[in-house]
Design a protein around this motif. Structure first.
Motif, PDB file in Angstrom:
ATOM      1  N   SER A 289       0.780  -1.367   0.002  1.00  0.00           N
ATOM      2  CA  SER A 289      -0.157   0.058  -0.108  1.00  0.00           C
ATOM      3  C   SER A 289       0.824   1.195   0.111  1.00  0.00           C
ATOM      4  N   ALA A 290       0.510   2.149  -0.986  1.00  0.00           N
ATOM      5  CA  ALA A 290       1.303   3.561  -0.994  1.00  0.00           C
ATOM      6  C   ALA A 290       0.618   4.410   0.169  1.00  0.00           C
ATOM      7  N   ALA A 291      -0.237   3.828   1.046  1.00  0.00           N
ATOM      8  CA  ALA A 291      -0.808   4.743   2.081  1.00  0.00           C
ATOM      9  C   ALA A 291       0.280   5.550   3.039  1.00  0.00           C
ATOM     10  N   GLY A 292       0.446   6.724   3.294  1.00  0.00           N
ATOM     11  CA  GLY A 292       1.129   7.120   4.010  1.00  0.00           C
ATOM     12  C   GLY A 292       2.799   7.670   3.484  1.00  0.00           C
ATOM     13  N   PHE A 293       2.918   7.282   2.402  1.00  0.00           N
ATOM     14  CA  PHE A 293       4.207   7.925   1.482  1.00  0.00           C
ATOM     15  C   PHE A 293       3.989   9.428   1.494  1.00  0.00           C
ATOM     16  N   ALA A 294       3.058   9.879   1.200  1.00  0.00           N
ATOM     17  CA  ALA A 294       2.860  11.345   0.883  1.00  0.00           C
ATOM     18  C   ALA A 294       2.733  12.167   2.464  1.00  0.00           C
ATOM     19  N   ASP A 295       2.412  11.150   3.282  1.00  0.00           N
ATOM     20  CA  ASP A 295       2.289  12.102   4.789  1.00  0.00           C
ATOM     21  C   ASP A 295       3.974  12.055   5.153  1.00  0.00           C
ATOM     22  N   VAL A 296       4.765  11.512   4.756  1.00  0.00           N
ATOM     23  CA  VAL A 296       6.195  11.452   5.360  1.00  0.00           C
ATOM     24  C   VAL A 296       7.216  12.238   4.478  1.00  0.00           C
TER      25      VAL A 296
ATOM     26  N   TRP B 129       2.646  11.918  11.485  1.00  0.00           N
ATOM     27  CA  TRP B 129       2.193  11.646  10.091  1.00  0.00           C
ATOM     28  C   TRP B 129       1.055  10.607  10.191  1.00  0.00           C
ATOM     29  N   ASP B 130       0.812  10.078  11.287  1.00  0.00           N
ATOM     30  CA  ASP B 130      -0.407   9.316  11.524  1.00  0.00           C
ATOM     31  C   ASP B 130      -1.893  10.158  11.400  1.00  0.00           C
ATOM     32  N   ARG B 131      -1.347  11.501  11.516  1.00  0.00           N
ATOM     33  CA  ARG B 131      -2.502  12.457  11.551  1.00  0.00           C
ATOM     34  C   ARG B 131      -2.728  13.091  10.028  1.00  0.00           C
ATOM     35  N   GLY B 132      -1.842  12.720   9.322  1.00  0.00           N
ATOM     36  CA  GLY B 132      -1.971  13.382   7.822  1.00  0.00           C
ATOM     37  C   GLY B 132      -0.650  13.868   7.377  1.00  0.00           C
ATOM     38  N   ALA B 133      -0.801  14.508   6.263  1.00  0.00           N
ATOM     39  CA  ALA B 133       0.397  14.891   5.593  1.00  0.00           C
ATOM     40  C   ALA B 133       1.167  15.835   6.218  1.00  0.00           C
ATOM     41  N   VAL B 134       2.528  15.875   6.538  1.00  0.00           N
ATOM     42  CA  VAL B 134       3.417  16.640   7.286  1.00  0.00           C
ATOM     43  C   VAL B 134       3.911  17.723   6.172  1.00  0.00           C
ATOM     44  N   THR B 135       3.565  19.027   7.066  1.00  0.00           N
ATOM     45  CA  THR B 135       4.436  20.373   6.366  1.00  0.00           C
ATOM     46  C   THR B 135       5.739  20.455   7.267  1.00  0.00           C
TER      47      THR B 135
END
Length: 397
Positions: free
Chosen positions: A62-69, A141-147
């Protein structure tokens, strides 16, 4: 005899064939092979994170989480498989995630994770999901995409926040660090990592505690006390409480928390909270221009009404879930104690006292650094409160 030997040899071959799905004849159990395969999968996934390789990440599941980190400035990211629970073509992997923020973390942070896996027709494993292990705190990052916003002395990582808002946090952090070094000295990292989740619930998730424990608390600092090479310190903000503060209050809070980062190596379980919190407030208010009555309104009101505390605040007075007025008075009492030391013995002696308490305890530090006893100091502190507040504080009511 020869016939029996041939029959025996055939039986051994048949037994190996019968058990080959469980044990490679003369080799390792199949479960060991699965563990090795899963560890290699996690290694590939970690390498893809570090290399910002989205296609490589997708090849692990799964690609889920890649964009978040993606925005995290990482120096290290790795998994160590600790347990594998397999049922047919599905498995649950317990793993330790170790990561390090480039330029800020002296050693990796460790987080317990649970990954769900599936095996395809070719026998390869893929990741279905990656989440915090049971009873473990979330990662940002479990809360969403990090800035990520980097300042001169600070790194601000946020979720659900605008870049402009995070830049303001970075400006506050960049002012906090030199303010702390001016008072405490430069024997610390002189940088801070600030986490800004989207809400109070997000803050609580990062701390692994109920939201009710931090309602009204603007920020907290996490980190291992008493160790010069602890993995990392994080200042975690409650945006709902922090955003209602004025400009001075926001700076005081972030400078207070930055002081905890600077003093952590000299703080241990023997350091009383009146000192650790009072010293952080002392540095926070040091250049704020706030008077004692303005910075300690609850204590001022109490003393002006004739109710002078009999003792310095103890650790139980600093509980976030207790009475908010008592909590405020505990912080204010600690601040006034440190203010007394700075005025009577000098600012340098206050820092020396803090370090000595971490090394030898309060009683010995009182004698060695301040030339007094806890009992005598408490008497001076009570008189100091009367001098500062009696008749001059806010009206009782």
């Amino acid at each position: 005899m020869a016939g029996r030997r041939r029959a025996s040899g055939s039986s051994v071959v048949a037994l190996c064939l019968l058990l080959v799905s469980l044990v490679a004849c003369g080799g390792r159990p199949a479960t060991d092979n699965a563990r090795a395969d899963v560890q290699r999968l996690l290694d590939r996934r970690a390498a893809a994170v570090l290399d910002h390789d989205e296609s490589g990440y997708r090849r692990t599941g799964s690609a889920a989480g890649f964009a978040d980190v993606r925005a995290l400035p990482l120096a290290d990211w790795s998994y160590r498989l600790t347990e594998l629970h397999r049922t047919g073509d599905r498995a649950t992997a317990d793993a330790e995630l170790r990561y390090r923020i480039d330029g800020f973390d002296k050693a990796p942070v460790t987080a317990r994770r649970t990954l769900e896996l599936t095996r395809d027709a070719d026998g390869g494993w893929s990741v279905i999901s990656d989440r915090p292990a049971g009873n473990s705190a979330e990662q940002l990052w479990d809360r969403g995409a990090v800035t990520a916003v980097r300042g001169e002395h600070s790194l601000v990582l946020g979720v659900g926040q605008s870049r402009e808002a995070l830049e303001r946090y970075a400006e506050l952090g960049d002012r906090a660090v030199p303010a702390v070094s001016k008072a405490w000295g430069t024997d610390w990292s002189e940088h801070v990592v600030v986490l800004v989740p989207e809400s109070l619930e997000g803050m609580a998730g990062l701390l692994g505690s109920p939201a009710s424990s931090y309602r009204g608390i603007a920020a907290v600092t996490t980190g291992e006390t008493g160790a010069a090479r602890a993995p990392a310190d994080r200042i975690i903000v409650n945006p709902e409480a922090y955003d209602v503060l004025g400009s001075v209050g926001k700076q005081v809070v972030l400078t207070h928390e930055t002081t905890h980062v600077a003093t952590r190596a000299h703080t241990d379980t023997g350091t009383p909270m009146w000192l650790s919190e009072g010293y952080a407030d002392w540095i926070g208010y040091r250049d704020s221009g706030r008077t004692p009555a303005e910075a300690a309104p609850e204590l001022a009101r109490s003393v002006a009404a004739g109710d002078v505390p009999a003792t310095l605040p103890d650790s139980g007075d600093f509980g976030f879930t207790g009475d908010s007025t008592a909590l405020a008075q505990a912080y204010e009492g600690g601040w006034m104690a440190c203010r007394l030391i700075a005025e009577r013995w000098g600012e340098g002696r206050l820092g020396a006292f803090y370090r000595a308490v971490g090394a030898e305890g309060v009683d010995a530090a009182m004698t060695d650094v301040l030339g007094t006893s806890p009992e005598e100091f408490t008497g001076w502190w009570r008189e100091y409160l009367r001098t500062q507040f009696a008749g001059d504080g806010p009206a009782a009511g």
